[in-house]
Motif scaffolding. Structure first.
Motif, PDB file in Angstrom:
ATOM      1  N   CYS A   1      -3.323  -9.515  -5.255  1.00  0.00           N
ATOM      2  CA  CYS A   1      -2.716  -9.882  -3.914  1.00  0.00           C
ATOM      3  C   CYS A   1      -2.566  -9.052  -2.937  1.00  0.00           C
TER       4      CYS A   1
ATOM      5  N   ASP B   1       7.646 -10.123 -13.288  1.00  0.00           N
ATOM      6  CA  ASP B   1       6.808 -10.761 -14.230  1.00  0.00           C
ATOM      7  C   ASP B   1       5.294 -10.943 -13.935  1.00  0.00           C
ATOM      8  N   LYS B   2       5.215 -10.550 -12.652  1.00  0.00           N
ATOM      9  CA  LYS B   2       3.685 -10.769 -12.066  1.00  0.00           C
ATOM     10  C   LYS B   2       2.783  -9.673 -13.094  1.00  0.00           C
TER      11      LYS B   2
ATOM     12  N   LEU C   1       7.354  -7.245  -4.956  1.00  0.00           N
ATOM     13  CA  LEU C   1       6.397  -6.509  -5.708  1.00  0.00           C
ATOM     14  C   LEU C   1       5.616  -5.442  -4.940  1.00  0.00           C
TER      15      LEU C   1
ATOM     16  N   PRO D   1      -2.612  -5.178  -8.041  1.00  0.00           N
ATOM     17  CA  PRO D   1      -3.115  -6.511  -8.308  1.00  0.00           C
ATOM     18  C   PRO D   1      -3.736  -7.133  -6.983  1.00  0.00           C
TER      19      PRO D   1
ATOM     20  N   CYS E   1       1.085 -14.390  -4.278  1.00  0.00           N
ATOM     21  CA  CYS E   1       2.290 -13.730  -4.855  1.00  0.00           C
ATOM     22  C   CYS E   1       3.569 -14.268  -4.265  1.00  0.00           C
ATOM     23  N   GLN E   2       4.371 -14.942  -4.890  1.00  0.00           N
ATOM     24  CA  GLN E   2       5.668 -15.635  -4.374  1.00  0.00           C
ATOM     25  C   GLN E   2       6.581 -14.499  -3.959  1.00  0.00           C
ATOM     26  N   TYR E   3       6.365 -13.275  -4.737  1.00  0.00           N
ATOM     27  CA  TYR E   3       7.366 -12.312  -4.463  1.00  0.00           C
ATOM     28  C   TYR E   3       6.373 -10.931  -3.791  1.00  0.00           C
TER      29      TYR E   3
ATOM     30  N   PRO F   1       2.524  -7.679 -17.432  1.00  0.00           N
ATOM     31  CA  PRO F   1       3.691  -7.890 -16.623  1.00  0.00           C
ATOM     32  C   PRO F   1       4.362  -6.500 -15.963  1.00  0.00           C
TER      33      PRO F   1
ATOM     34  N   THR G   1       6.533 -16.894   1.598  1.00  0.00           N
ATOM     35  CA  THR G   1       6.983 -16.238   0.194  1.00  0.00           C
ATOM     36  C   THR G   1       8.497 -16.521   0.023  1.00  0.00           C
TER      37      THR G   1
ATOM     38  N   ALA H   1       9.734 -11.634 -10.151  1.00  0.00           N
ATOM     39  CA  ALA H   1       8.895 -10.663  -9.378  1.00  0.00           C
ATOM     40  C   ALA H   1       8.300  -9.678 -10.288  1.00  0.00           C
TER      41      ALA H   1
END
Length: 186
Positions: A69, A14-15, A97, A67, A91-93, A49, A145, A12
């Protein structure tokens, strides 16, 4: 506070998030590919990141922007129909995030966005657990997510355990205290 050994927390953070350097920095030219001098000038816009952007933000060396998202288009889609927005591809997280960005940026609209999205999407996750909705569940799962997928799996296992109990599991268990006789009081 980041969970040091939690792989989901590491991923998370690392986005990539947009950041603007508030001061010039030497020896970090790899952040700005247009600079061959290995240096970043004040006001340079780069994507970093989150873990690095947070540290630079806390040291007042960079400011963080939201960001993509969390852009206006995503907000409008969530306001229109949050249950069918593909947050995984953005955004998977998303929630993790968003929570971390809120604590840094302090934008109250992020908290309201996360709350509204979670409320609606959580209800949809629970509805999809019903037997009639299980046929369309695989398509729905591609929109979730990581956090929502974990909730869905936990709810699914709870539902299976409940059905197992209901179909013939032990209904009542006698407490061990009830089998013993009381001592007569003197």
């Amino acid at each position: 506070m980041p969970q040091y050994y939690d792989i989901d927390d590491i991923i998370a953070e690392d986005k990539l998030v947009p950041a603007v350097f508030q001061v010039a920095a030497n020896g970090v030219g790899l952040f700005d590919s247009s600079d061959e001098m290995n240096k970043v000038e004040q006001g340079s816009k780069v994507e970093l990141p989150f873990w690095l952007a947070r540290e630079l933000h806390l040291r007042q060396a960079a400011s963080i922007s939201l960001p993509p998202c969390f852009n206006q288009k995503t907000r409008e889609e969530i306001a229109a129909d949050a249950a069918h927005v593909d947050l995984r591809s953005r955004c998977q997280y998303f929630y993790e995030l968003g929570r971390k960005l809120y604590s840094l940026v302090g934008d109250k609209t992020i908290a309201l966005l996360l709350l509204a999205a979670f409320r609606i999407r959580y209800k949809e996750v629970l509805i999809r657990l019903q037997p009639a909705a299980l046929a369309v569940a695989p398509k729905f799962l591609t929109l979730l997510t990581k956090e929502e997928t974990k909730l869905y799996e936990a709810a699914q296992s709870s539902m299976a355990a409940f059905k197992k109990w209901r179909m013939g599991g032990p209904r009542f268990q006698k407490a061990s205290v009830l089998g013993r006789k009381r001592r007569p009081s003197d």
